[in-house]
Design a protein around this motif. Structure first.
Motif, PDB file in Angstrom:
ATOM      1  N   ARG A 117       0.818  -1.336   0.079  1.00 13.09           N
ATOM      2  CA  ARG A 117       0.067   0.129  -0.014  1.00 13.09           C
ATOM      3  C   ARG A 117       0.868   1.217  -0.138  1.00 13.09           C
ATOM      4  O   ARG A 117       0.650   2.316  -0.698  1.00 13.09           O
ATOM      5  CB  ARG A 117      -1.086   0.024   1.175  1.00 13.09           C
ATOM      6  N   LEU A 118       1.874   1.127   0.620  1.00  6.79           N
ATOM      7  CA  LEU A 118       2.823   2.384   0.816  1.00  6.79           C
ATOM      8  C   LEU A 118       3.545   2.445  -0.502  1.00  6.79           C
ATOM      9  O   LEU A 118       3.760   3.957  -1.069  1.00  6.79           O
ATOM     10  CB  LEU A 118       4.023   2.237   1.980  1.00  6.79           C
ATOM     11  N   ARG A 123       4.195   5.682  -5.481  1.00  5.26           N
ATOM     12  CA  ARG A 123       4.088   5.955  -7.017  1.00  5.26           C
ATOM     13  C   ARG A 123       2.956   6.892  -7.448  1.00  5.26           C
ATOM     14  O   ARG A 123       3.425   7.623  -8.433  1.00  5.26           O
ATOM     15  CB  ARG A 123       3.754   4.525  -7.599  1.00  5.26           C
ATOM     16  N   ARG A 124       1.980   7.004  -6.874  1.00  7.39           N
ATOM     17  CA  ARG A 124       1.106   8.068  -7.094  1.00  7.39           C
ATOM     18  C   ARG A 124       1.700   9.419  -7.026  1.00  7.39           C
ATOM     19  O   ARG A 124       1.521  10.356  -7.771  1.00  7.39           O
ATOM     20  CB  ARG A 124      -0.081   7.881  -6.531  1.00  7.39           C
ATOM     21  N   LEU A 125       2.376   9.559  -5.964  1.00  8.40           N
ATOM     22  CA  LEU A 125       3.035  10.804  -5.482  1.00  8.40           C
ATOM     23  C   LEU A 125       4.082  11.328  -6.536  1.00  8.40           C
ATOM     24  O   LEU A 125       4.193  12.247  -6.919  1.00  8.40           O
ATOM     25  CB  LEU A 125       3.843  10.892  -4.167  1.00  8.40           C
ATOM     26  N   VAL A 126       4.762  10.052  -7.006  1.00  5.14           N
ATOM     27  CA  VAL A 126       6.109  10.459  -8.134  1.00  5.14           C
ATOM     28  C   VAL A 126       5.492  10.584  -9.363  1.00  5.14           C
ATOM     29  O   VAL A 126       5.956  11.507 -10.152  1.00  5.14           O
ATOM     30  CB  VAL A 126       6.986   9.329  -7.978  1.00  5.14           C
ATOM     31  N   ASP A 127       4.472   9.991  -9.597  1.00  3.23           N
ATOM     32  CA  ASP A 127       3.519   9.912 -10.932  1.00  3.23           C
ATOM     33  C   ASP A 127       2.776  10.987 -11.257  1.00  3.23           C
ATOM     34  O   ASP A 127       2.370  11.160 -12.394  1.00  3.23           O
ATOM     35  CB  ASP A 127       3.196   8.710 -11.764  1.00  3.23           C
ATOM     36  N   CYS A 128       2.461  11.734 -10.272  1.00  5.48           N
ATOM     37  CA  CYS A 128       1.259  12.558 -10.375  1.00  5.48           C
ATOM     38  C   CYS A 128       1.551  13.890 -11.364  1.00  5.48           C
ATOM     39  O   CYS A 128       2.500  14.158 -11.411  1.00  5.48           O
ATOM     40  CB  CYS A 128       1.069  13.157  -9.052  1.00  5.48           C
ATOM     41  N   GLN A 129       0.510  13.991 -12.271  1.00 11.58           N
ATOM     42  CA  GLN A 129       0.808  14.969 -13.141  1.00 11.58           C
ATOM     43  C   GLN A 129       0.232  16.443 -12.720  1.00 11.58           C
ATOM     44  O   GLN A 129       0.127  17.349 -13.515  1.00 11.58           O
ATOM     45  CB  GLN A 129       0.109  14.745 -14.508  1.00 11.58           C
ATOM     46  N   CYS A 130      -0.530  16.463 -11.637  1.00 15.15           N
ATOM     47  CA  CYS A 130      -1.065  17.800 -11.077  1.00 15.15           C
ATOM     48  C   CYS A 130       0.118  18.434 -10.381  1.00 15.15           C
ATOM     49  O   CYS A 130       1.196  17.885 -10.104  1.00 15.15           O
ATOM     50  CB  CYS A 130      -2.235  17.234  -9.979  1.00 15.15           C
ATOM     51  N   GLU A 131      -0.269  19.872 -10.131  1.00 16.56           N
ATOM     52  CA  GLU A 131       0.947  20.767  -9.812  1.00 16.56           C
ATOM     53  C   GLU A 131       1.058  20.467  -8.354  1.00 16.56           C
ATOM     54  O   GLU A 131       2.380  20.261  -7.977  1.00 16.56           O
ATOM     55  CB  GLU A 131       0.053  22.161  -9.684  1.00 16.56           C
ATOM     56  N   GLY A 159      12.500   6.496   4.188  1.00 17.00           N
ATOM     57  CA  GLY A 159      13.672   7.406   4.727  1.00 17.00           C
ATOM     58  C   GLY A 159      13.357   8.967   4.384  1.00 17.00           C
ATOM     59  O   GLY A 159      14.216   9.729   4.629  1.00 17.00           O
ATOM     60  N   GLU A 160      11.932   9.239   4.104  1.00 15.05           N
ATOM     61  CA  GLU A 160      11.629  10.484   4.073  1.00 15.05           C
ATOM     62  C   GLU A 160      10.029  10.648   4.118  1.00 15.05           C
ATOM     63  O   GLU A 160       9.541   9.639   4.081  1.00 15.05           O
ATOM     64  CB  GLU A 160      12.035  10.859   2.412  1.00 15.05           C
ATOM     65  N   LEU A 161       9.761  11.849   4.300  1.00 18.41           N
ATOM     66  CA  LEU A 161       8.237  11.911   4.838  1.00 18.41           C
ATOM     67  C   LEU A 161       7.624  12.089   3.171  1.00 18.41           C
ATOM     68  O   LEU A 161       8.210  12.434   2.379  1.00 18.41           O
ATOM     69  CB  LEU A 161       7.890  13.402   5.493  1.00 18.41           C
ATOM     70  N   PRO A 162       6.180  11.739   3.224  1.00 19.61           N
ATOM     71  CA  PRO A 162       5.677  12.018   1.982  1.00 19.61           C
ATOM     72  C   PRO A 162       5.679  13.503   1.160  1.00 19.61           C
ATOM     73  O   PRO A 162       5.980  13.649   0.023  1.00 19.61           O
ATOM     74  CB  PRO A 162       4.064  11.781   2.051  1.00 19.61           C
ATOM     75  N   SER A 163       5.794  14.453   1.997  1.00 19.17           N
ATOM     76  CA  SER A 163       5.858  15.890   1.751  1.00 19.17           C
ATOM     77  C   SER A 163       7.275  16.083   1.000  1.00 19.17           C
ATOM     78  O   SER A 163       7.647  16.709   0.158  1.00 19.17           O
ATOM     79  CB  SER A 163       5.687  16.960   2.651  1.00 19.17           C
ATOM     80  N   GLU A 164       8.404  15.330   1.579  1.00 20.03           N
ATOM     81  CA  GLU A 164       9.682  15.330   0.969  1.00 20.03           C
ATOM     82  C   GLU A 164       9.570  14.878  -0.186  1.00 20.03           C
ATOM     83  O   GLU A 164      10.391  15.227  -1.310  1.00 20.03           O
ATOM     84  CB  GLU A 164      10.698  14.890   2.057  1.00 20.03           C
ATOM     85  N   THR A 165       8.923  13.851  -0.519  1.00 18.06           N
ATOM     86  CA  THR A 165       8.823  13.021  -1.955  1.00 18.06           C
ATOM     87  C   THR A 165       8.354  14.094  -2.908  1.00 18.06           C
ATOM     88  O   THR A 165       8.835  14.383  -3.882  1.00 18.06           O
ATOM     89  CB  THR A 165       8.102  11.694  -1.770  1.00 18.06           C
ATOM     90  N   VAL A 166       7.266  14.595  -2.477  1.00 11.34           N
ATOM     91  CA  VAL A 166       6.411  15.699  -3.357  1.00 11.34           C
ATOM     92  C   VAL A 166       7.381  16.677  -3.635  1.00 11.34           C
ATOM     93  O   VAL A 166       7.713  17.445  -4.744  1.00 11.34           O
ATOM     94  CB  VAL A 166       5.281  16.124  -2.930  1.00 11.34           C
ATOM     95  N   GLN A 167       8.323  17.317  -2.721  1.00 10.26           N
ATOM     96  CA  GLN A 167       9.401  18.421  -2.795  1.00 10.26           C
ATOM     97  C   GLN A 167      10.472  18.142  -3.775  1.00 10.26           C
ATOM     98  O   GLN A 167      10.750  18.980  -4.421  1.00 10.26           O
ATOM     99  CB  GLN A 167       9.912  18.733  -1.319  1.00 10.26           C
ATOM    100  N   TRP A 168      10.939  16.816  -3.736  1.00 11.14           N
ATOM    101  CA  TRP A 168      12.100  16.550  -4.588  1.00 11.14           C
ATOM    102  C   TRP A 168      11.301  16.206  -5.909  1.00 11.14           C
ATOM    103  O   TRP A 168      12.070  16.577  -7.030  1.00 11.14           O
ATOM    104  CB  TRP A 168      13.038  15.479  -4.105  1.00 11.14           C
ATOM    105  N   ARG A 169      10.281  15.765  -6.205  1.00  7.88           N
ATOM    106  CA  ARG A 169       9.625  15.634  -7.471  1.00  7.88           C
ATOM    107  C   ARG A 169       9.247  16.804  -7.969  1.00  7.88           C
ATOM    108  O   ARG A 169       9.648  17.022  -9.375  1.00  7.88           O
ATOM    109  CB  ARG A 169       8.210  14.712  -7.136  1.00  7.88           C
TER     110      ARG A 169
END
Length: 182
Positions: A117-118, A123-131, A159-169
């Motif tokens: 599930r994680l 994958r959705r966070l990394v592949d997201c096409q929205c702003e 090793g990172e928060l979901p918000s950090e994934t969004v930031q590097w993406r």
């Protein structure tokens, strides 16, 4: 070292690497990956220095019941975890499935379910096409009702928060768009 010894060592090395790769699919976080890699390296060094074939080493094959359970968890993203149902599907008792999975993959059935599930959220966070990806929306879609606990699990696994994934993406996308513009 004679030709026969080299062949045995070569097949032993392949077997060690195959076992590592099988278990690597089930690492939940970086510490497990690091420990598993260190164990592989130490066994390879031991093989190199002693030249001895390790006893009981055979090509790894997951137990068919474990394979069934894993396939069920991976193939049905909407499925809600139910150990009795999973065990029945796999053809094992609950207790037997729990211990088989723990032995063969290093994780319990529920931890594997949680990991899948994680991974889907990531994958959705990394592949997201929205702003701005909606982290909470994705987490709830995957069955995480407590967002604080979700963030802690996510950090433990990646090793990172979901918000950090969004930031590097976002930084990566900004860099790519800047490169295309110039």
């Amino acid at each position: 070292m004679g030709q026969a010894s080299r062949t045995v060592s070569g097949s032993t090395i392949c077997c060690l690497i195959d076992r590592f790769l099988l278990r690597a699919r089930f690492f939940l976080h970086g510490e497990q990956a690091e420990a598993g890699t260190r164990q592989l390296i130490s066994r390879l060094v031991e093989l190199e220095t002693t030249g001895q074939v390790l006893a009981g080493l055979a090509s790894p094959v997951l137990d068919r019941r474990v394979k069934r359970a894993i396939d069920r968890i991976r193939s049905q993203p909407d499925w809600q975890f139910d150990l009795p149902e999973l065990a029945s599907h796999a053809g094992a008792s609950e207790r037997n499935l729990y211990y088989l999975m723990k032995r063969e993959t290093g994780v319990t059935p529920y931890r594997f379910y949680q990991h899948c599930r994680l991974v889907r959220v990531r994958r959705r966070l990394v592949d997201c096409q929205c702003e701005v990806p909606h982290i909470s929306h994705y987490a709830v879609d995957e069955g995480f009702s407590h967002l604080g606990r979700f963030a802690a699990l996510y950090r433990e696994h990646f090793g990172e928060l979901p918000s950090e994934t969004v930031q590097w993406r976002r930084a990566l996308l900004d860099k790519e768009s800047g490169t295309r513009a110039s």
